[in-house]
Design an enzyme around this catalytic site. Sequence first.
Site, PDB file in Angstrom:
ATOM      1  N   GLU A 231       0.831  -1.203   0.000  1.00 31.70           N
ATOM      2  CA  GLU A 231       0.000   0.000   0.000  1.00 31.70           C
ATOM      3  C   GLU A 231       0.864   1.252   0.000  1.00 31.70           C
ATOM      4  OE1 GLU A 231      -3.686  -1.783   2.701  1.00 31.70           O
ATOM      5  OE2 GLU A 231      -2.289  -0.343   3.561  1.00 31.70           O
ATOM      6  N   CYS A 232       0.621   2.135  -0.929  1.00 29.08           N
ATOM      7  CA  CYS A 232       1.229   3.466  -0.969  1.00 29.08           C
ATOM      8  C   CYS A 232       2.753   3.378  -0.818  1.00 29.08           C
ATOM      9  CB  CYS A 232       0.597   4.356   0.104  1.00 29.08           C
ATOM     10  SG  CYS A 232       0.751   6.129  -0.249  1.00 29.08           S
TER      11      CYS A 232
END
Length: 287
Positions: A177-178
Amino acid sequence: VAAVIANKVGSERHADMLKNALPPTLPCLATLYRQTEHALPSRYLGLQQAGEITDLEQRLSHTLEAFDFDDSVSLPNIDFPFIDTPQLPALLDGLKIGIAKDAAFSFLYQANLDCLKSLGAELVFFSPLNDAELPDIDSLYLPGGYPELHLAALSANTQMQQAIQQHYEANKPILAECGGMLYLCETLTDKTDVTATMCGILPAKAKLQARLTALGLQEVTVENQAIRGHTYHHSSLSTELVSEISGQCPNGKSVNEAVYQQERLTASYIHFYFYSNPHLIAAWLSP
């Protein structure tokens, strides 16, 4: 009950204006005049994290002392009834999930960790900054954080990069994620145009931008299953990857984040809320 923050210049008049603007049903509990000397330091993704602020307790104590409370106003009694949530099926029973956790990867939400444990997983934390190898795990979760602030250390730790590459090549699950996704790119460039080599699993190059590039809630539909989350980042991705899945903002904003899937890797800028679809999270992380 509300607390109002007034400007230091003309503070009493400003405080009165704010209090008079409140509806009769919302009394003012306290006023706080603008604090500068003991303000919490911040950066482009918000406040610095607690572990980075050496005098955090003193700053908070000073702020508390600066509140001017109205003794005539008392807090109402609020009842928070216990909500019994249904037991999740043990879809990850017996599985060890390695979770990156250090100064570069620290955007971990306790609710997501609780969800994984409720699904039966054993959580094993490790540091891409400091560890030379992955622990004995079945699946890998790379959360968000500030990898761009630790380019030299992440780039120099080639042993960890190789370990993650081997995990990927063994067709083992990865959820990134990210910031975790940025770590899997070929390169990452910070705001000063310093570029460093990352894991190279995603054929993409990431670069920090001068301004915010995306902010908003997201909902992703995968095989008729929906999962929710949010996005908030200052970087952009340059890649020829084509994503067949993308998030949509339920509030109608034009923020559509791609979800990249190759082999057993699922990567996106979206910070997913695991409890919004535990079954899908389990599917992404199950061998």
